[in-house]
Design a protein around this motif. Structure first.
Motif, PDB file in Angstrom:
ATOM      1  N   SER A 119       0.870  -1.179   0.000  1.00 39.93           N
ATOM      2  CA  SER A 119       0.000   0.000   0.000  1.00 39.93           C
ATOM      3  C   SER A 119       0.901   1.221   0.000  1.00 39.93           C
ATOM      4  N   PHE A 120       0.317   2.371  -0.215  1.00 34.22           N
ATOM      5  CA  PHE A 120       1.089   3.607  -0.153  1.00 34.22           C
ATOM      6  C   PHE A 120       1.029   4.123   1.285  1.00 34.22           C
ATOM      7  N   ASN A 121       2.076   3.832   2.049  1.00 36.71           N
ATOM      8  CA  ASN A 121       2.180   4.254   3.440  1.00 36.71           C
ATOM      9  C   ASN A 121       3.563   4.830   3.670  1.00 36.71           C
ATOM     10  N   THR A 122       3.783   5.437   4.823  1.00 30.85           N
ATOM     11  CA  THR A 122       5.026   6.178   5.053  1.00 30.85           C
ATOM     12  C   THR A 122       6.266   5.295   4.934  1.00 30.85           C
ATOM     13  N   THR A 123       6.204   4.074   5.474  1.00 34.71           N
ATOM     14  CA  THR A 123       7.382   3.211   5.431  1.00 34.71           C
ATOM     15  C   THR A 123       7.670   2.730   4.024  1.00 34.71           C
ATOM     16  N   LEU A 175      11.355  -4.707  -7.500  1.00 38.09           N
ATOM     17  CA  LEU A 175      11.409  -4.687  -6.038  1.00 38.09           C
ATOM     18  C   LEU A 175       9.989  -4.564  -5.512  1.00 38.09           C
ATOM     19  N   SER A 176       9.627  -5.443  -4.606  1.00 39.69           N
ATOM     20  CA  SER A 176       8.376  -5.292  -3.873  1.00 39.69           C
ATOM     21  C   SER A 176       8.721  -4.911  -2.440  1.00 39.69           C
ATOM     22  N   THR A 177       8.000  -3.925  -1.910  1.00 45.96           N
ATOM     23  CA  THR A 177       8.292  -3.425  -0.565  1.00 45.96           C
ATOM     24  C   THR A 177       7.422  -4.079   0.498  1.00 45.96           C
ATOM     25  N   THR A 178       6.761  -5.190   0.142  1.00 46.54           N
ATOM     26  CA  THR A 178       5.882  -5.862   1.095  1.00 46.54           C
ATOM     27  C   THR A 178       6.188  -7.351   1.143  1.00 46.54           C
ATOM     28  N   GLY A 179       5.741  -8.008   2.224  1.00 50.27           N
ATOM     29  CA  GLY A 179       6.076  -9.408   2.440  1.00 50.27           C
ATOM     30  C   GLY A 179       5.470 -10.372   1.445  1.00 50.27           C
TER      31      GLY A 179
END
Length: 276
Positions: A119-123, A175-179
């Protein structure tokens, strides 16, 4: 994993650990349950996985009640959350730079790279921004696409990633930024009939297997076990009156096929605990 790690840390230090929360992602319900625990007056300390300012009033009340609060995983600037004692976790900007460097080397400094976020979140936004900046500055012949939201439904995530590959035949890495990212991009490669350098997050069993069989190049090891176990250790120090640093930094290693063994062993430990 995070619950078991915290409980193991409490047990090792002689505390009774209690996990408080709802079965689903119900922030209001979790806060209400935590308020009940705080009201009983027998909590020595609390570790709270926040990522959402809705928890801030609870944290402030705990601090005023003299209950130390450690916040695992989510980076927060000191002083921004009244009542919090400290945070423990890795630096998303640091592992984003590592991912950019490793992917840049793997693709020999040329081609197009995609980014997807849960999702689009700060981290995750910080990771995507840092990754893009580092990769384009150090590998000028690499083009980085704007991040797209893959979401958390596996089938929809794969469909999104397949669409990216079909729309951009020049993509050589992602690159995926989630698990869930390793599953997303492994499925997308199968669906599109393409082989790329795919990197995602987290050392879950399925993600490690994807690295082991070569469907995913690497995963970034957010220190989920270490954050939770370490939160118990920090609470113990705070309860005993010791001053602790605001941010206890932990590494987030870049886990390739030759580095899987310690994480497989850790998962064996977690799975054994689940069977107790």
């Amino acid at each position: 994993m995070t619950q078991i790690a915290f409980l193991e840390g409490c047990r090792k230090l002689g505390y009774e650990g209690v996990v408080v929360g709802t079965d689903g992602p119900d922030i209001a319900g979790t806060i209400a349950l935590a308020e009940q625990v705080l009201a009983r007056g027998n909590a020595k300390g609390m570790a709270i996985w926040t990522g959402n300012p809705a928890f801030n009033p609870l944290i402030e009340r705990a601090g005023k009640a003299g209950v130390p609060v450690i916040l695992p995983h989510f980076p927060m600037a000191e002083g921004t959350i009244p009542g919090a004692t400290g945070i423990i976790g890795c630096d998303p900007a640091a592992y984003a730079q590592t991912a950019a460097e490793e992917i840049g080397k793997a693709i020999e400094g040329k081609g197009t790279v995609a980014i997807t976020q849960g999702s689009f979140n700060t981290t995750e936004n910080l990771v995507a921004e840092t990754f893009t900046k580092f990769l384009t500055e150090h590998y000028p012949n690499v083009k980085v696409l704007k991040p797209e939201e893959e979401g958390f439904d596996p089938s929809k995530s794969v469909t999104k990633a397949v669409s990216i590959l079909q729309s951009h035949p020049d993509v050589v890495a992602a690159l995926s930024t989630t698990g869930g990212g390793p599953t997303t991009w492994a499925g997308a490669q199968r669906g599109a009939g393409r082989k790329i350098v795919a990197v995602g997050m987290d050392y879950t069993r399925i993600n490690l297997d994807l690295v082991k069989n070569g469907e995913v190049f690497a995963v970034i090891g957010q220190p989920l076990w270490e954050e939770s176990f370490g939160a118990a250790e920090l609470l113990d120090r705070a309860v005993r009156g010791e001053k602790i640093p605001w941010w206890t930094h932990l590494p987030a290693p870049f886990i390739t096929k030759d580095k899987l063994a310690p994480y497989s062993q850790l998962l064996d430990k977690v799975e054994s605990a689940l069977k107790r």
